[in-house]
Design a protein around this motif. Structure first.
Motif, PDB file in Angstrom:
ATOM      1  N   THR A 153      22.583 -12.046  27.197  1.00  0.00           N
ATOM      2  CA  THR A 153      22.898 -10.618  27.263  1.00  0.00           C
ATOM      3  C   THR A 153      22.336 -10.073  28.572  1.00  0.00           C
ATOM      4  O   THR A 153      21.292 -10.537  29.045  1.00  0.00           O
ATOM      5  N   TYR A 167      20.683  -7.013  30.664  1.00  0.00           N
ATOM      6  CA  TYR A 167      19.844  -5.841  30.393  1.00  0.00           C
ATOM      7  C   TYR A 167      19.575  -5.096  31.687  1.00  0.00           C
ATOM      8  O   TYR A 167      19.406  -5.717  32.742  1.00  0.00           O
ATOM      9  N   ASP A 187      17.477 -12.998  24.592  1.00  0.00           N
ATOM     10  CA  ASP A 187      17.403 -11.947  23.576  1.00  0.00           C
ATOM     11  C   ASP A 187      16.452 -10.858  24.068  1.00  0.00           C
ATOM     12  O   ASP A 187      15.912 -10.947  25.176  1.00  0.00           O
ATOM     13  N   LEU A 188      16.281  -9.828  23.218  1.00  0.00           N
ATOM     14  CA  LEU A 188      15.463  -8.692  23.631  1.00  0.00           C
ATOM     15  C   LEU A 188      14.023  -9.108  23.935  1.00  0.00           C
ATOM     16  O   LEU A 188      13.419  -8.594  24.875  1.00  0.00           O
ATOM     17  N   PRO A 241      20.443  -2.726  26.823  1.00  0.00           N
ATOM     18  CA  PRO A 241      21.450  -3.786  26.932  1.00  0.00           C
ATOM     19  C   PRO A 241      22.754  -3.257  27.533  1.00  0.00           C
ATOM     20  O   PRO A 241      23.126  -2.107  27.309  1.00  0.00           O
ATOM     21  N   GLU A 291      28.358  -9.895  26.618  1.00  0.00           N
ATOM     22  CA  GLU A 291      27.945 -11.023  25.788  1.00  0.00           C
ATOM     23  C   GLU A 291      28.908 -12.192  25.908  1.00  0.00           C
ATOM     24  O   GLU A 291      30.105 -12.006  26.034  1.00  0.00           O
ATOM     25  N   HIS A 348      10.696  -5.228  14.056  1.00  0.00           N
ATOM     26  CA  HIS A 348      10.518  -5.429  15.497  1.00  0.00           C
ATOM     27  C   HIS A 348      10.004  -4.139  16.132  1.00  0.00           C
ATOM     28  O   HIS A 348      10.484  -3.049  15.791  1.00  0.00           O
ATOM     29  N   ALA A 377      10.644  -2.770  18.743  1.00  0.00           N
ATOM     30  CA  ALA A 377      11.656  -1.982  19.452  1.00  0.00           C
ATOM     31  C   ALA A 377      12.360  -1.008  18.511  1.00  0.00           C
ATOM     32  O   ALA A 377      13.165  -0.189  18.961  1.00  0.00           O
ATOM     33  N   LYS A 417      21.886  -5.577  16.969  1.00  0.00           N
ATOM     34  CA  LYS A 417      23.017  -6.374  17.447  1.00  0.00           C
ATOM     35  C   LYS A 417      23.206  -6.203  18.958  1.00  0.00           C
ATOM     36  O   LYS A 417      23.296  -7.185  19.688  1.00  0.00           O
ATOM     37  N   ALA A 418      23.242  -4.943  19.405  1.00  0.00           N
ATOM     38  CA  ALA A 418      23.548  -4.681  20.819  1.00  0.00           C
ATOM     39  C   ALA A 418      22.435  -5.175  21.732  1.00  0.00           C
ATOM     40  O   ALA A 418      22.696  -5.763  22.781  1.00  0.00           O
ATOM     41  N   ALA A 419      21.191  -4.929  21.346  1.00  0.00           N
ATOM     42  CA  ALA A 419      20.075  -5.306  22.220  1.00  0.00           C
ATOM     43  C   ALA A 419      19.623  -6.734  21.951  1.00  0.00           C
ATOM     44  O   ALA A 419      18.715  -7.220  22.616  1.00  0.00           O
ATOM     45  N   ARG A 420      20.267  -7.383  20.986  1.00  0.00           N
ATOM     46  CA  ARG A 420      19.909  -8.753  20.593  1.00  0.00           C
ATOM     47  C   ARG A 420      18.437  -8.872  20.237  1.00  0.00           C
ATOM     48  O   ARG A 420      17.695  -9.677  20.844  1.00  0.00           O
ATOM     49  N   ILE A 421      18.032  -8.092  19.251  1.00  0.00           N
ATOM     50  CA  ILE A 421      16.692  -8.278  18.702  1.00  0.00           C
ATOM     51  C   ILE A 421      16.715  -9.615  17.979  1.00  0.00           C
ATOM     52  O   ILE A 421      17.568  -9.842  17.134  1.00  0.00           O
ATOM     53  N   PRO A 422      15.816 -10.529  18.349  1.00  0.00           N
ATOM     54  CA  PRO A 422      15.958 -11.900  17.852  1.00  0.00           C
ATOM     55  C   PRO A 422      15.692 -12.028  16.350  1.00  0.00           C
ATOM     56  O   PRO A 422      14.975 -11.220  15.764  1.00  0.00           O
ATOM     57  N   ARG A 453      13.988 -14.450  14.491  1.00  0.00           N
ATOM     58  CA  ARG A 453      13.107 -15.617  14.465  1.00  0.00           C
ATOM     59  C   ARG A 453      11.683 -15.168  14.173  1.00  0.00           C
ATOM     60  O   ARG A 453      11.334 -13.996  14.359  1.00  0.00           O
TER      61      ARG A 453
END
Lengths: 119, 410
Positions: free
Chosen positions: A2, A4, A90-91, A113, A118, B125, B127, B172-177, B179
């Motif tokens: 992604t 940023y 990822d973030l 983002p 993507e 998270h 964030a 989803k948009a910022a891709r918070i992982p 894991r």
């Protein structure tokens, strides 16, 4: 991956953290090293620093004609001062780069983002 | 939990209960499989609809949790097949979907269990705002409906729905992982997770009775303690909640009024919860890596040891508060420490400490001052402090209690 935007926002006319010359040099050195690391990690896409908002010009269409005015676009005290565009898994990975940038320049960084980048 | 009697009659309410119990685990597994929270939620919802039709007629499947995950996965795969954007995801699902969610597998083993841990770290998270963290955790891991989450935080349902949508969009948009954080990140990342569980419990203590957020918070704390057995603060939080819960029934009188710790009927305290909580506290003491939840649990364990209020080991409590204040130097901890000091050295010593605190917006501050002033015979000042406390109290029970000058109704 992604993309940023890591952006640095300054308040116009306000020296955000008066650094000594030595501190400023150290900050520049750190940023230089950091940018190299971003590049070798494949994270760096683009970066830049902007002149003061007083140097901005706004172009818009009004009544079918192009009108050019003295900027900036938003009458606000806070302005974009500089930015990085990076790509990250990822973030958390993006935040890790952002923490290093904020450590070097001693100003808050906004991490946002990009839409539609993507894989 | 489940009595395993497949012949038992299953009505809609029972299906709902089982789903509440199992949906967190299934949803967490589905999110990993399909990589999309909304799709996973829809699929688990579909599985619920199928269960409502089938279970009352056919009886419970042998492993309801496994059945839910498998049924939901099949729905998700069907839906991905129908959508063009899903076809490329589908290959991944097939690769990632070995038999470990199959109904034959006992629940709570292997990677399925870790999924819930991934999910709670995503929900909590840093964030995301605290409000969003709590709402997401209760919705996704607790299986509460949006309406229930909204009710428990006294927020209108559409507003809560927007909050959830916004948070999921950000993930989803910022891709918070999705894991579990690495060991070196864990201390920082665990803090909001524990705070969310703690906030949930406290909301249950003072908020509307339905849904039972206290039970939900304890359930989450138990899950975390099982999944992270080596984290002393996780154990500390569970012990703190168990010990607090042991007194919940005696916290309110028959008319719903508030009963102070000193005036509670200690025979009504839940001994089983106390023993479980104290056993965890003892293990924490042996481990000797104290943190704020463990110290708060230890303070509660000391209270639980006293058969009467007069037998409370206050010097021990002061020592624990000294330690807690060093770990968590907040005005609220300082206030509670001052109260304990009042029990050892008298109200004048406590008042001197309390008056130095900047807690004007916090109603227990005024209630504490009122009590100390009263004990010092400064009745007029005490009455004024009670009025201030009552005006700020968040619940009717507390307001009534305080406006009566901190006394039980006659």
């Amino acid at each position: 991956m992604t993309h940023y935007l890591l952006s640095v926002h300054g308040v116009e006319g306000e020296v955000r953290d008066p650094m000594t010359d030595e501190e400023r040099q150290q900050s520049h050195r750190q940023l230089g090293i950091l940018e190299q690391e971003m590049k070798s990690a494949g994270a760096w896409v683009f970066s830049g620093r902007l002149h003061q908002p007083g140097t901005a010009t706004v172009v818009r269409i009004a009544d079918g004609e192009v009108v050019t005015t003295d900027g900036p676009f938003v009458e606000s005290k806070e302005h974009l001062g500089g930015f990085y565009v990076i790509q990250a898994e990822d973030l958390d990975a993006a935040l890790a780069w952002a923490s290093r940038v904020t450590g070097a320049i001693r100003a808050p960084i906004e991490v946002r983002p990009f839409a539609g980048f993507e894989a | 939990m489940l009595d395993g009697d497949a012949e038992a009659r299953v009505d809609g309410a029972a299906v709902g209960r089982i789903f509440r119990e199992e949906s967190g685990r299934s949803l967490a597994a589905l999110i990993r499989l399909v990589g999309d929270i909304d799709l996973a939620e829809d699929a688990v919802q579909e599985a619920f609809a199928v269960a409502l039709r089938r279970w009352p007629a056919d009886g419970l499947p042998p492993n309801p949790g496994g059945w839910i995950t498998t049924t939901a996965r099949n729905h998700a795969i069907d839906r991905l097949r129908r959508e063009s954007r899903g076809r490329q995801l589908l290959g991944d699902v097939a690769v990632l979907a070995p038999g470990n969610d199959d109904p034959g597998m006992p629940g709570g083993v292997g990677p399925v269990q870790d999924d819930r841990l991934r999910l709670i770290f995503t929900c909590c998270h840093p964030a995301l705002s605290t409000e969003a963290q709590v709402a997401l955790t209760l919705r996704l891991l607790g299986g509460l409906s949006t309406a229930q989450v909204a009710r428990s935080f006294l927020v209108a349902e559409p507003a809560m729905a927007r909050r959830l949508v916004r948070a999921k969009h950000k993930i989803k948009a910022a891709r918070i992982p999705y894991r579990v954080p690495d060991a070196h990140e864990l201390p920082d990342r665990l803090r909001p997770v524990l705070a969310v569980v703690y906030l949930t419990y406290n909301a249950g203590l003072t908020g509307p009775a339905e849904p039972d957020l206290c039970a939900e918070a304890i359930r989450l704390a138990r899950v975390l303690a099982t999944l992270m057995p080596d984290e002393p603060e996780v154990a500390g939080l569970l012990a703190l909640l168990l010990l607090t819960e042991s007194r919940r029934a005696s916290r309110t009188g028959p008319d719903g009024s508030l009963v102070l710790l000193a005036d509670q009927d200690r025979t009504r305290w839940d001994r089983a919860l106390i023993e479980e909580g104290q056993a965890i506290v003892r293990r924490c003491l042996r481990r000797n890596q104290p943190g704020s939840y463990q110290l708060q649990a230890a303070i509660n364990a000391v209270h639980a040891d006293a058969a009467t209020a007069g037998q409370t080991d206050w010097p021990q409590i002061v020592a624990l508060y000294d330690h807690l204040l060093a770990v968590a130097p907040t005005p609220v901890v300082a206030l509670n420490r001052a109260i304990a000091i009042g029990e050892v050295h008298g109200p004048a010593a406590a008042l001197a400490l309390v008056d130095a605190l900047e807690l004007d917006h916090y109603h227990p501050f005024h209630a504490t001052r009122a009590d100390l002033l009263g004990r010092l015979g400064r009745d007029r000042e005490a009455a004024a402090a009670y009025q201030r406390a009552a005006a700020m109290a968040p619940t009717d029970a507390e307001r009534d209690f305080l406006s009566r000058g901190g006394r039980a109704p006659r």
